[in-house]
Design an enzyme around this catalytic site. Structure first.
Site, short mmCIF file in Angstrom:
data_model
loop_
_atom_site.label_atom_id
_atom_site.label_comp_id
_atom_site.label_asym_id
_atom_site.label_seq_id
_atom_site.Cartn_x
_atom_site.Cartn_y
_atom_site.Cartn_z
N ASP A 149 41.47 33.29 36.83
CA ASP A 149 40.82 33.13 35.53
C ASP A 149 41.36 31.95 34.73
O ASP A 149 40.73 31.49 33.78
CB ASP A 149 40.98 34.42 34.72
CG ASP A 149 42.44 34.83 34.63
OD1 ASP A 149 43.15 34.32 33.76
OD2 ASP A 149 42.89 35.65 35.47
N ASP A 172 50.48 36.34 39.59
CA ASP A 172 49.46 36.92 38.70
C ASP A 172 48.34 37.44 39.60
O ASP A 172 47.30 36.83 39.76
CB ASP A 172 48.98 35.81 37.77
CG ASP A 172 47.96 36.30 36.76
OD1 ASP A 172 47.54 37.46 36.82
OD2 ASP A 172 47.57 35.48 35.90
N HIS A 220 48.51 37.06 29.01
CA HIS A 220 48.92 35.68 29.31
C HIS A 220 50.10 35.22 28.46
O HIS A 220 50.94 34.46 28.94
CB HIS A 220 47.70 34.75 29.19
CG HIS A 220 46.67 35.09 30.22
ND1 HIS A 220 45.37 35.42 29.92
CD2 HIS A 220 46.78 35.22 31.58
CE1 HIS A 220 44.71 35.72 31.04
NE2 HIS A 220 45.55 35.61 32.05
N THR A 227 46.02 40.54 41.84
CA THR A 227 45.28 41.79 41.74
C THR A 227 46.22 42.92 42.18
O THR A 227 47.37 42.68 42.55
CB THR A 227 44.05 41.75 42.67
OG1 THR A 227 44.44 41.12 43.89
CG2 THR A 227 42.92 40.94 42.08
N ASP A 228 45.71 44.14 42.21
CA ASP A 228 46.52 45.28 42.64
C ASP A 228 46.80 45.19 44.15
O ASP A 228 46.12 44.44 44.86
CB ASP A 228 45.78 46.60 42.34
CG ASP A 228 45.61 46.79 40.83
OD1 ASP A 228 46.41 46.22 40.08
OD2 ASP A 228 44.67 47.50 40.43
N1 SAM Z 1 45.09 39.65 35.15
C1 SAM Z 1 44.61 40.25 36.32
C2 SAM Z 1 44.96 41.69 36.56
O1 SAM Z 1 46.13 42.03 36.77
O2 SAM Z 1 44.05 42.49 36.56
C3 SAM Z 1 44.79 39.47 37.56
C4 SAM Z 1 44.47 38.03 37.40
S1 SAM Z 1 43.72 37.15 38.64
C5 SAM Z 1 42.02 37.40 38.42
C6 SAM Z 1 44.13 37.83 40.18
C7 SAM Z 1 43.70 36.90 41.29
O3 SAM Z 1 44.55 37.07 42.43
C8 SAM Z 1 42.27 37.14 41.81
O4 SAM Z 1 41.42 36.11 41.39
C9 SAM Z 1 42.42 37.17 43.35
O5 SAM Z 1 41.42 36.46 44.02
C10 SAM Z 1 43.81 36.55 43.52
N2 SAM Z 1 44.48 36.90 44.78
C11 SAM Z 1 44.50 38.13 45.39
N3 SAM Z 1 45.19 38.05 46.53
C12 SAM Z 1 45.61 36.75 46.66
C13 SAM Z 1 46.37 36.07 47.64
N4 SAM Z 1 46.82 36.70 48.73
N5 SAM Z 1 46.62 34.74 47.45
C14 SAM Z 1 46.17 34.10 46.34
N6 SAM Z 1 45.43 34.71 45.38
C15 SAM Z 1 45.17 36.03 45.54
#
Ligand code: SAM
Length: 284
Positions: free
Chosen positions: A86, A155, A62, A157-158
């Site tokens: 988060d 920020d 962060h 996910t993969d």
């Molecule tokens: N720090 C983390 C990592 O790289 O492992 C990622 C942080 S955060 C938890 C990632 C968030 O992206 C998830 O909560 C997921 O639900 C969200 N996310 C995934 N696809 C998305 C989308 N198309 N639009 C908005 N949020 C999305």
């Protein structure tokens, strides 16, 4: 009986954390969400079996996703955050008094609600009066926005599941359009180390490089992510991350950070040779 959480970093490499308690487990419409308590990393949570945030190393992620762009343009006022359920990215942004508006678009409300309950360390600033939460798909949210934000932070996910569309050319094009003429885009750039992650990293970089006049990559160390070596992308229409660093201005803000500092700001853009070569040959 011992309880261990194990994540497959590759088919041949596993990473495990000894768990004290499995706090929460639920399947949302988008993904499997789990929260665990551990001695070594504190509380941590996973989405579809992949570690997202741990209490012990979240400050690294962060700090680097927020303070790097903010030290280049400390006058940023309007920010869009995509993903980041988060709340850690928003927590760091709310430390800047001049930021007027933070829109956060997270597809999965259940991630946010669970983090508010089990991870207040990161989620506690989501109630700041400048923050607007949208439980929507970031891919659609950004379509047709023009000139609206000084900073967009992806920020995510993969690039599997709901996060896949956040790594496409169209999405980055929409980010470009949604940014002001001095706008900065920061994105989760994956890891250079294992082959599968490196492939995603190159794919993302190729697209961003085609769109933005300035497109650089910086590195950070996250002990709980595959290989521990992670990258973020810094793309901008105007600012170079090192040449335009506002060192004195940022230091005058007196923000205490545990990982980021302005020496590291310059250093983190100095990449190992194998990564430089990968980035130079993204078309291959
Ligand atoms: N720090 C983390 C990592 O790289 O492992 C990622 C942080 S955060 C938890 C990632 C968030 O992206 C998830 O909560 C997921 O639900 C969200 N996310 C995934 N696809 C998305 C989308 N198309 N639009 C908005 N949020 C999305």
């Amino acid at each position: 009986m011992e309880l261990w959480f194990t994540e497959k970093h590759t088919e041949q490499v596993h990473f495990s954390i000894k768990v004290k308690e499995h706090l929460y487990s639920v399947k949302s419409p988008y993904q499997q969400i789990d929260f665990f308590k551990s001695d070594e990393f504190g509380t941590f949570f996973t989405l579809d079996g992949l570690i997202m945030v741990t209490e012990k190393d979240e400050f690294i992620y962060h700090d680097m996703i927020v303070h790097v762009p903010m030290a280049v343009n400390p006058s940023i006022q309007n920010v869009l955050v995509i993903g980041a359920g988060d709340g850690g990215t928003v927590r760091e942004l709310t430390r800047y008094r001049n930021i007027k508006s933070i829109e956060m678009v997270e597809i999965d409300e259940m991630v946010v609600r669970a983090c508010q309950k089990y991870l207040p360390l990161t989620a506690s600033h989501l109630t700041d009066h400048r923050v607007q939460l949208f439980f929507k798909d970031g891919i659609n949210f950004i379509k047709n926005k023009k000139d609206a934000y000084n900073l967009i932070i992806v920020d995510s996910t993969d690039p599997i599941g709901p996060g896949e569309g956040l790594f496409t050319y169209d999405f980055y094009q929409n980010c470009f359009n949604a940014l002001t003429k001095d706008g900065i885009l920061i994105n989760q750039h994956e890891s250079p180390y294992y082959e599968r992650d490196a492939k995603q990293m190159k794919r993302a970089h190729k697209k961003i490089k085609e769109l933005f006049p300035i497109s650089e990559v910086y590195q950070l160390h996250i002990p709980t992510y595959p290989s521990g070596h992670w990258l973020f992308g810094f793309a901008s229409k105007k600012y170079h991350p090192i040449l335009d660093l506002q060192k004195e201005k940022w230091e005058q803000l007196n923000l205490k950070t545990n990982y980021y500092n302005t020496d590291l700001h310059v250093g983190c853009f100095a990449l190992p040779t194998y990564i430089k070569e990968m980035l130079a040959h993204v078309d291959e």
